[in-house]
Enzyme design. Structure first.
Site, PDB file in Angstrom:
ATOM      1  N   SER A   1      29.118 -14.607 -16.991  1.00 21.39           N
ATOM      2  CA  SER A   1      27.920 -15.583 -17.171  1.00 21.39           C
ATOM      3  C   SER A   1      27.280 -15.896 -15.515  1.00 21.39           C
ATOM      4  O   SER A   1      27.959 -15.622 -14.763  1.00 21.39           O
ATOM      5  CB  SER A   1      28.638 -17.104 -17.442  1.00 21.39           C
ATOM      6  OG  SER A   1      27.539 -17.991 -17.265  1.00 21.39           O
TER       7      SER A   1
ATOM      8  N   TYR B   1      35.633 -23.609 -17.250  1.00 21.43           N
ATOM      9  CA  TYR B   1      34.498 -22.598 -17.642  1.00 21.43           C
ATOM     10  C   TYR B   1      34.217 -21.855 -16.398  1.00 21.43           C
ATOM     11  O   TYR B   1      34.309 -20.589 -16.377  1.00 21.43           O
ATOM     12  CB  TYR B   1      33.372 -23.019 -18.354  1.00 21.43           C
ATOM     13  CG  TYR B   1      32.430 -22.009 -19.113  1.00 21.43           C
ATOM     14  CD1 TYR B   1      32.613 -21.291 -19.904  1.00 21.43           C
ATOM     15  CD2 TYR B   1      31.096 -21.777 -18.652  1.00 21.43           C
ATOM     16  CE1 TYR B   1      31.944 -20.147 -20.483  1.00 21.43           C
ATOM     17  CE2 TYR B   1      30.321 -20.664 -19.030  1.00 21.43           C
ATOM     18  CZ  TYR B   1      30.766 -20.019 -20.000  1.00 21.43           C
ATOM     19  OH  TYR B   1      29.796 -19.136 -20.518  1.00 21.43           O
TER      20      TYR B   1
HETATM   21  N1  LIG Z   1      25.194 -18.423 -24.699  1.00 21.93           N
HETATM   22  C1  LIG Z   1      25.031 -18.447 -23.399  1.00 21.93           C
HETATM   23  O1  LIG Z   1      23.951 -19.253 -23.046  1.00 21.93           O
HETATM   24  C2  LIG Z   1      25.858 -17.777 -22.552  1.00 21.93           C
HETATM   25  C3  LIG Z   1      25.643 -17.556 -21.246  1.00 21.93           C
HETATM   26  C4  LIG Z   1      26.366 -17.028 -20.687  1.00 21.93           C
HETATM   27  C5  LIG Z   1      27.694 -16.085 -21.067  1.00 21.93           C
HETATM   28  N2  LIG Z   1      27.687 -16.381 -22.121  1.00 21.93           N
HETATM   29  C6  LIG Z   1      28.932 -15.614 -22.696  1.00 21.93           C
HETATM   30  O2  LIG Z   1      28.610 -14.808 -23.769  1.00 21.93           O
HETATM   31  C7  LIG Z   1      29.681 -14.344 -24.566  1.00 21.93           C
HETATM   32  C8  LIG Z   1      29.352 -14.554 -25.914  1.00 21.93           C
HETATM   33  O3  LIG Z   1      29.049 -16.021 -26.466  1.00 21.93           O
HETATM   34  P1  LIG Z   1      27.696 -16.591 -27.358  1.00 21.93           P
HETATM   35  O4  LIG Z   1      26.708 -17.124 -26.293  1.00 21.93           O
HETATM   36  O5  LIG Z   1      27.411 -15.105 -28.017  1.00 21.93           O
HETATM   37  O6  LIG Z   1      28.490 -17.418 -28.253  1.00 21.93           O
HETATM   38  P2  LIG Z   1      28.984 -17.159 -29.529  1.00 21.93           P
HETATM   39  O7  LIG Z   1      28.259 -16.900 -30.578  1.00 21.93           O
HETATM   40  O8  LIG Z   1      29.701 -18.663 -29.844  1.00 21.93           O
HETATM   41  O9  LIG Z   1      30.254 -16.139 -29.489  1.00 21.93           O
HETATM   42  C9  LIG Z   1      31.443 -16.358 -29.202  1.00 21.93           C
HETATM   43  C10 LIG Z   1      32.098 -15.092 -30.006  1.00 21.93           C
HETATM   44  O10 LIG Z   1      33.678 -15.271 -29.344  1.00 21.93           O
HETATM   45  C11 LIG Z   1      34.374 -15.125 -30.259  1.00 21.93           C
HETATM   46  N3  LIG Z   1      35.889 -15.685 -30.245  1.00 21.93           N
HETATM   47  C12 LIG Z   1      36.120 -17.026 -29.488  1.00 21.93           C
HETATM   48  N4  LIG Z   1      37.333 -17.085 -29.453  1.00 21.93           N
HETATM   49  C13 LIG Z   1      37.966 -15.896 -29.816  1.00 21.93           C
HETATM   50  C14 LIG Z   1      39.410 -15.489 -29.890  1.00 21.93           C
HETATM   51  N5  LIG Z   1      40.580 -16.310 -29.672  1.00 21.93           N
HETATM   52  N6  LIG Z   1      39.643 -14.127 -30.415  1.00 21.93           N
HETATM   53  C15 LIG Z   1      38.200 -13.252 -30.792  1.00 21.93           C
HETATM   54  N7  LIG Z   1      37.012 -13.677 -30.695  1.00 21.93           N
HETATM   55  C16 LIG Z   1      36.938 -14.860 -30.117  1.00 21.93           C
HETATM   56  C17 LIG Z   1      33.741 -15.937 -31.526  1.00 21.93           C
HETATM   57  O11 LIG Z   1      34.332 -15.324 -32.889  1.00 21.93           O
HETATM   58  P3  LIG Z   1      35.299 -15.759 -33.909  1.00 21.93           P
HETATM   59  O12 LIG Z   1      35.068 -17.343 -33.753  1.00 21.93           O
HETATM   60  O13 LIG Z   1      34.722 -15.317 -35.127  1.00 21.93           O
HETATM   61  O14 LIG Z   1      36.725 -15.539 -33.229  1.00 21.93           O
HETATM   62  C18 LIG Z   1      32.265 -15.409 -31.230  1.00 21.93           C
HETATM   63  O15 LIG Z   1      32.030 -14.444 -31.957  1.00 21.93           O
HETATM   64  C19 LIG Z   1      30.901 -15.467 -24.084  1.00 21.93           C
HETATM   65  O16 LIG Z   1      31.838 -14.831 -23.274  1.00 21.93           O
HETATM   66  C20 LIG Z   1      29.935 -16.476 -23.235  1.00 21.93           C
HETATM   67  O17 LIG Z   1      30.787 -17.143 -22.248  1.00 21.93           O
HETATM   68  C21 LIG Z   1      27.067 -16.962 -23.205  1.00 21.93           C
END
Ligand SMILES: NC(=O)c1ccc[n+]([C@@H]2O[C@H](COP(=O)([O-])OP(=O)(O)OC[C@H]3O[C@@H](n4cnc5c(N)ncnc54)[C@H](OP(=O)(O)O)[C@@H]3O)[C@@H](O)[C@H]2O)c1
Length: 260
Positions: A155, A168
């Site tokens: 991130s 985080y």
């Molecule tokens: N959105 C942003 O602004 C942003 C910015 C920078 C970085 N990121 C990073 O991008 C990545 C994806 O996030 P996103 O924004 O796409 O959010 P999201 O839609 O909430 O996706 C998060 C994913 O992580 C999975 N997850 C959570 N706990 C888990 C576990 N114990 N085992 C396996 N899977 C798990 C969830 O699946 P289940 O609940 O089905 O397990 C979900 O598919 C993350 O690493 C986040 O930190 C996001």
């Protein structure tokens, strides 16, 4: 597919992913679902890993309807048995792993003194230890193949800190340090590593913020956002480069994001 022979690149110089096998964690929503869809569209067989199996199955159906190949493996990345069983299932089925996208993550923002220690633990176990353990399980297979690509979704919070984000930030700074140290161990054997550092992306991630005041502030910030597809395109770009090109880090903000 062996990507060692760069002569198979297309007119743009990118490598097709046909016959490549890609594991994507956190594929049930957001960036993970978009990335799995994009890699499948490039010809990769995608292995969809997360806990919400109904969402993974719906995504697999969509990918297959569009002519792609997908395998669902329900996985909790905090469970070491699940990690080992995911890797075993994929190698039994396909006998190789070309791309690992460690994307699963949670962002449980809280002021330090109101923070619940179990939220610290969850963030460390999902965002960092899960990613470390899966990398640990997959790298020997990639090294044996003489090639492979580990993409770790960090991130902008892996580079810059913010108030209410200490836990985080700690996990994402950890992802960056871990990934770059691994790069120094595996690159000479043909294994590539990419750190992806998104700014704000429009996904369900912030909806899990447990602190009402932080959640309200976050909503009121009205940040410009990227779409999950924008990050999927960046991951596709990195993973379709010829074998001699190792894109180690990509920081991607929405235009106009100045707060971080
Ligand atoms: N959105 C942003 O602004 C942003 C910015 C920078 C970085 N990121 C990073 O991008 C990545 C994806 O996030 P996103 O924004 O796409 O959010 P999201 O839609 O909430 O996706 C998060 C994913 O992580 C999975 N997850 C959570 N706990 C888990 C576990 N114990 N085992 C396996 N899977 C798990 C969830 O699946 P289940 O609940 O089905 O397990 C979900 O598919 C993350 O690493 C986040 O930190 C996001």
């Amino acid at each position: 597919m062996s990507q060692t022979d760069d002569s198979t690149s297309d007119e743009q110089g990118t490598m097709p992913l046909t016959e490549s096998v890609a594991i994507v964690t956190g594929a049930s929503s957001g960036i993970g679902a978009a990335t799995a869809t994009a890699l499948a569209a490039e010809g990769a067989t995608v292995v969809l890993a997360a806990r919400r199996v109904d969402k993974l199955e719906a995504l697999a159906d969509r990918i297959e309807t569009d002519g792609g190949d997908a395998l669902v493996v329900q996985t909790d990345v905090t469970d070491e048995d699940d990690i080992d069983s995911l890797v075993q299932t994929v190698t039994d089925e396909y006998e190789r792993i070309d791309i690992l996208v460690n994307n699963a993550g949670v962002m449980l923002l809280e002021p330090l003194e109101r923070a619940d220690r179990s939220n610290f633990r969850q963030m460390v176990e999902v965002n960092l230890i899960g990613l470390m353990n899966l990398t640990h399980a997959v790298v020997p297979i990639m090294r044996e193949q003489g090639e492979g690509h580990v993409v770790n979704v960090s991130s902008v919070a892996g580079r810059m800190t913010n108030a209410f984000s200490s836990g985080y930030n700690a996990t994402k700074f950890g992802v960056n340090g871990f990934t770059d140290a691994v790069r120094k161990e595996v690159s000479a054997d043909g294994v590539r590593t990419t750190i992806i550092e998104p700014g704000a992306v429009d996904t369900e991630l912030p909806t899990h913020i447990p602190d009402d005041q932080v959640l309200e502030q976050f909503s009121e910030m009205d940040l410009p956002t990227l779409e999950a597809d924008d990050i999927a395109r960046a991951i596709t770009y990195a993973t379709t480069q010829p074998q001699h090109v190792d894109i180690n880090e990509m920081l991607i903000r929405p235009t106009g994001q100045t707060s971080l």
